[in-house]
Design a protein around this motif. Sequence first.
Motif, short mmCIF file in Angstrom:
data_model
loop_
_atom_site.label_atom_id
_atom_site.label_comp_id
_atom_site.label_asym_id
_atom_site.label_seq_id
_atom_site.Cartn_x
_atom_site.Cartn_y
_atom_site.Cartn_z
N GLY A 159 0.83 -1.22 0.00
CA GLY A 159 0.00 0.00 0.00
C GLY A 159 0.86 1.26 0.00
N HIS B 196 -0.18 -8.70 -6.72
CA HIS B 196 -0.42 -10.12 -6.98
C HIS B 196 0.25 -10.61 -8.25
CE1 HIS B 196 -3.81 -11.18 -4.07
NE2 HIS B 196 -2.85 -12.05 -3.94
N MET C 10 -5.54 -6.99 -10.03
CA MET C 10 -6.24 -7.65 -8.93
C MET C 10 -6.24 -9.16 -9.12
SD MET C 10 -7.94 -7.43 -6.13
CE MET C 10 -9.40 -7.95 -5.21
N ARG C 11 -5.87 -9.86 -8.06
CA ARG C 11 -5.79 -11.32 -8.05
C ARG C 11 -4.94 -11.87 -9.21
NH1 ARG C 11 -7.25 -10.58 -3.42
NH2 ARG C 11 -8.83 -11.81 -2.34
N THR D 63 -10.69 -4.32 -7.20
CA THR D 63 -9.37 -4.22 -6.59
C THR D 63 -9.52 -4.41 -5.09
OG1 THR D 63 -7.34 -2.90 -6.46
CG2 THR D 63 -9.41 -1.68 -6.37
N ILE E 264 2.23 1.78 -3.48
CA ILE E 264 1.24 2.38 -4.39
C ILE E 264 1.12 3.88 -4.09
CG2 ILE E 264 -1.19 2.41 -5.09
CD1 ILE E 264 -1.27 -0.59 -4.28
N ASP F 84 -0.18 -1.56 -9.95
CA ASP F 84 -0.30 -2.27 -8.67
C ASP F 84 -0.05 -3.74 -8.93
OD1 ASP F 84 -1.08 -3.63 -6.40
OD2 ASP F 84 -3.22 -3.16 -6.65
N SER G 220 4.12 -6.21 -3.40
CA SER G 220 3.85 -6.45 -1.99
C SER G 220 4.50 -7.75 -1.54
CB SER G 220 2.34 -6.52 -1.75
OG SER G 220 2.07 -7.00 -0.45
N GLN H 146 3.46 -8.94 1.55
CA GLN H 146 2.56 -9.29 2.64
C GLN H 146 2.33 -10.81 2.60
OE1 GLN H 146 -0.97 -10.41 2.75
NE2 GLN H 146 -2.04 -8.44 2.80
N PRO I 11 -6.68 -1.61 0.02
CA PRO I 11 -5.52 -0.71 0.14
C PRO I 11 -5.31 0.17 -1.09
CG PRO I 11 -4.89 -2.98 0.63
CD PRO I 11 -6.30 -3.03 0.13
N VAL I 12 -5.94 -0.17 -2.20
CA VAL I 12 -5.75 0.60 -3.44
C VAL I 12 -6.52 1.92 -3.38
CG1 VAL I 12 -6.04 0.54 -5.94
CG2 VAL I 12 -5.16 -1.47 -4.72
C1 LIG Z 1 -2.40 -6.96 -1.03
C2 LIG Z 1 -2.74 -6.02 -2.08
C3 LIG Z 1 -2.35 -4.68 -1.99
C4 LIG Z 1 -1.69 -4.07 -0.78
O1 LIG Z 1 -0.56 -4.69 -0.35
P1 LIG Z 1 -0.13 -4.58 1.21
O2 LIG Z 1 1.28 -4.99 1.17
O3 LIG Z 1 -1.03 -5.51 1.96
O4 LIG Z 1 -0.31 -3.16 1.61
C5 LIG Z 1 -2.67 -3.85 -3.04
N1 LIG Z 1 -3.31 -4.29 -4.11
C6 LIG Z 1 -3.72 -5.56 -4.25
C7 LIG Z 1 -4.44 -5.98 -5.48
C8 LIG Z 1 -3.45 -6.47 -3.25
O5 LIG Z 1 -3.86 -7.73 -3.38
#
Ligand SMILES: *Cc1c(COP(=O)(O)O)cnc(C)c1O
Length: 406
Positions: free
Chosen positions: A73, A172, A145-146, A97, A76, A169, A193, A195, A100-101
């Motif tokens: 996040g 994923h 996304m995904r 999405t 981004i 972004d 990310s 995460q 966090p976006v």
């Molecule tokens: C997880 C995710 C984020 C944010 O990433 P973090 O590291 O959790 O802040 C942003 N965009 C998408 C599509 C995500 O899956």
Amino acid sequence: MTAATRLPKLDIDLSDPGAIPEEAIETAVEIMRSGRLFRYGEYGGAANHAALLEQEFAASLGSRYTVGLNSGGSAIYLGLKTAGVEHGDKVLVNAFTLAPVPGAIKHAGAEAVFVEIDSSYHIDLEDLAAKARSSGARVLLLSYMRGHVPDMDRLMAVSRDLDLTVVEDCAHTMGAGWNGTPTGRFGLSGAFSAQTFKHVNSGEGGLLVTDDEDVAAKAILYSGSYMLYAQHVARPDMDVFERHKFDIPNCSMRMTALAASLIRAQLPLLDERAATWNRLYRALAERLNAIVGVRVPERQEKENYVASSLQFSLDGLDSPTIDRFIDICDAAGANIKWFGRLEPRGFTSTYTDWGYARGRQNLPQTRNVMHGLCDMRIPLALTEVHCDQIAEIIEGALAMAQESAA
Ligand SMILES: *Cc1c(COP(=O)(O)O)cnc(C)c1O
């Protein structure tokens, strides 16, 4: 209860992220013994894990610069800030999405202009052009996304025609691309990310990649480099920092040495992980597409995807039926998320929930797609036997959910 007893019980937890590799744990312990968890040393010293990771990650994508950050996040957010997004600006973003976006857009003081998606979950390029013209937005935040990568030849052509700056972004899509070009290499910058539920796991972590020296220097300064930015390796020349060092605030979004070391140990595993995910994805997609009422969209030939999760659509069912379907799957141990739920649960809030980002925009096409959109993670420990079980659960749960509607 009674319904689920007729289904197999899935004997794997779909939310299991898997262990951190042993070598990574050893390195992390060494770092903790040294106490040097912060990426900057007061007196310089050996290159920190964060600096080394940035260098390695940039090299792996063929990009000039990478900046380590505390989350995707944040990456981004800094992607938007360094693209020149100012308070009150409008930012185009595909409406499918993760929270966090729009959060990053809001953080930058900007307003999200949501763009429709199509039935294969990609941004609708006609709506992109229409919304770009009607809103006057100059920046497209493209969210894969995904892990769904749209036709990037067309998307970049449309963006050029509209004079849009693209920020990607890639939360994923680490390891993914289009026609051999990695995601993160198309726009001005790309945000990744680390995460726990992404392709490498350091708990929290983000990486911003770019070829633009001003974007890189500003992102390093924003991240909170104090006057220690010389300790970065994948950075622009020092004179680029001279242009910005008194104008960019320190926003304290640094990556820790610990997180960087965990990511460094996992990057070499990415190809192997991608192969496993994609094999499992294809096994699942084939089984699910054989079920009446379930649709897993075709992936495009040029899409180099890394399918750490699978999305499918239940077309033509009403909300109470899908709700029952999800509950029956859940009781059988298959944790499936549903983006059509009216009340957000877990990770699956949608654009209609993001009031702060002017989320209550009218997107009939997206609403339709999201209504039947289901989502499951693909843990690396999944086996073909699990794939059979999952298909059996989904088929059975669909039949039961529809039966009780009758
Ligand atoms: C997880 C995710 C984020 C944010 O990433 P973090 O590291 O959790 O802040 C942003 N965009 C998408 C599509 C995500 O899956």
